[in-house]
Design a protein around this motif. Sequence first.
Motif, PDB file in Angstrom:
ATOM      1  N   VAL A   1       0.840  -1.198   0.000  1.00 41.70           N
ATOM      2  CA  VAL A   1       0.000   0.000   0.000  1.00 41.70           C
ATOM      3  C   VAL A   1       0.878   1.252   0.000  1.00 41.70           C
ATOM      4  O   VAL A   1       0.608   2.218  -0.736  1.00 41.70           O
TER       5      VAL A   1
ATOM      6  N   VAL B   1      -4.304  -2.819  -5.958  1.00 42.71           N
ATOM      7  CA  VAL B   1      -4.437  -1.891  -4.846  1.00 42.71           C
ATOM      8  C   VAL B   1      -5.143  -0.640  -5.345  1.00 42.71           C
ATOM      9  O   VAL B   1      -4.629   0.059  -6.213  1.00 42.71           O
TER      10      VAL B   1
ATOM     11  N   ASP C   1      -7.903   2.351   1.921  1.00 45.12           N
ATOM     12  CA  ASP C   1      -7.236   1.322   1.137  1.00 45.12           C
ATOM     13  C   ASP C   1      -8.257   0.288   0.665  1.00 45.12           C
ATOM     14  O   ASP C   1      -9.147  -0.107   1.417  1.00 45.12           O
TER      15      ASP C   1
END
Length: 137
Positions: free
Chosen positions: A10, A109, A116
């Motif tokens: 991330v 992602v 997220d």
Amino acid sequence: MSRQLLDDIVEHARAEAPKECCGLIATRDGEVVSVHRARNAANSALKYVMDPMEQYKLQEAIDDAGLDLGAIYHSHTRSDPVPSQTDINLARLGDSDQPAFPGTLYLIVGVKSDEDDLRLWSIVGNDVQQVGLLVTE
């Protein structure tokens, strides 16, 4: 996958935004053991391309460590983390419906918002299916 390795992915995605990031995820017996960042040679917010020599060297390092290529990851900076047609095409071996990396999953992602959003996918030809992602502490 451990929270620490997931956080690394991330962080990579957010650091590269608004461009897409990409990299490889190494596994042993289906468990994620390491993340290998790659440079997006496309330098694009709309697609990722790994430099073939860099990808080869990363894959060689994974193989030399006795690990497997478990997943390829990249980010979507402006859309949900769902495979695009470009992503599906990249997962194919040339113009065939055969997978370029048999048995490899694809982690996307989503970083279009502050929240997220990570989703794991199996992509074989035009067959795209979401796979559960188990995160451990």
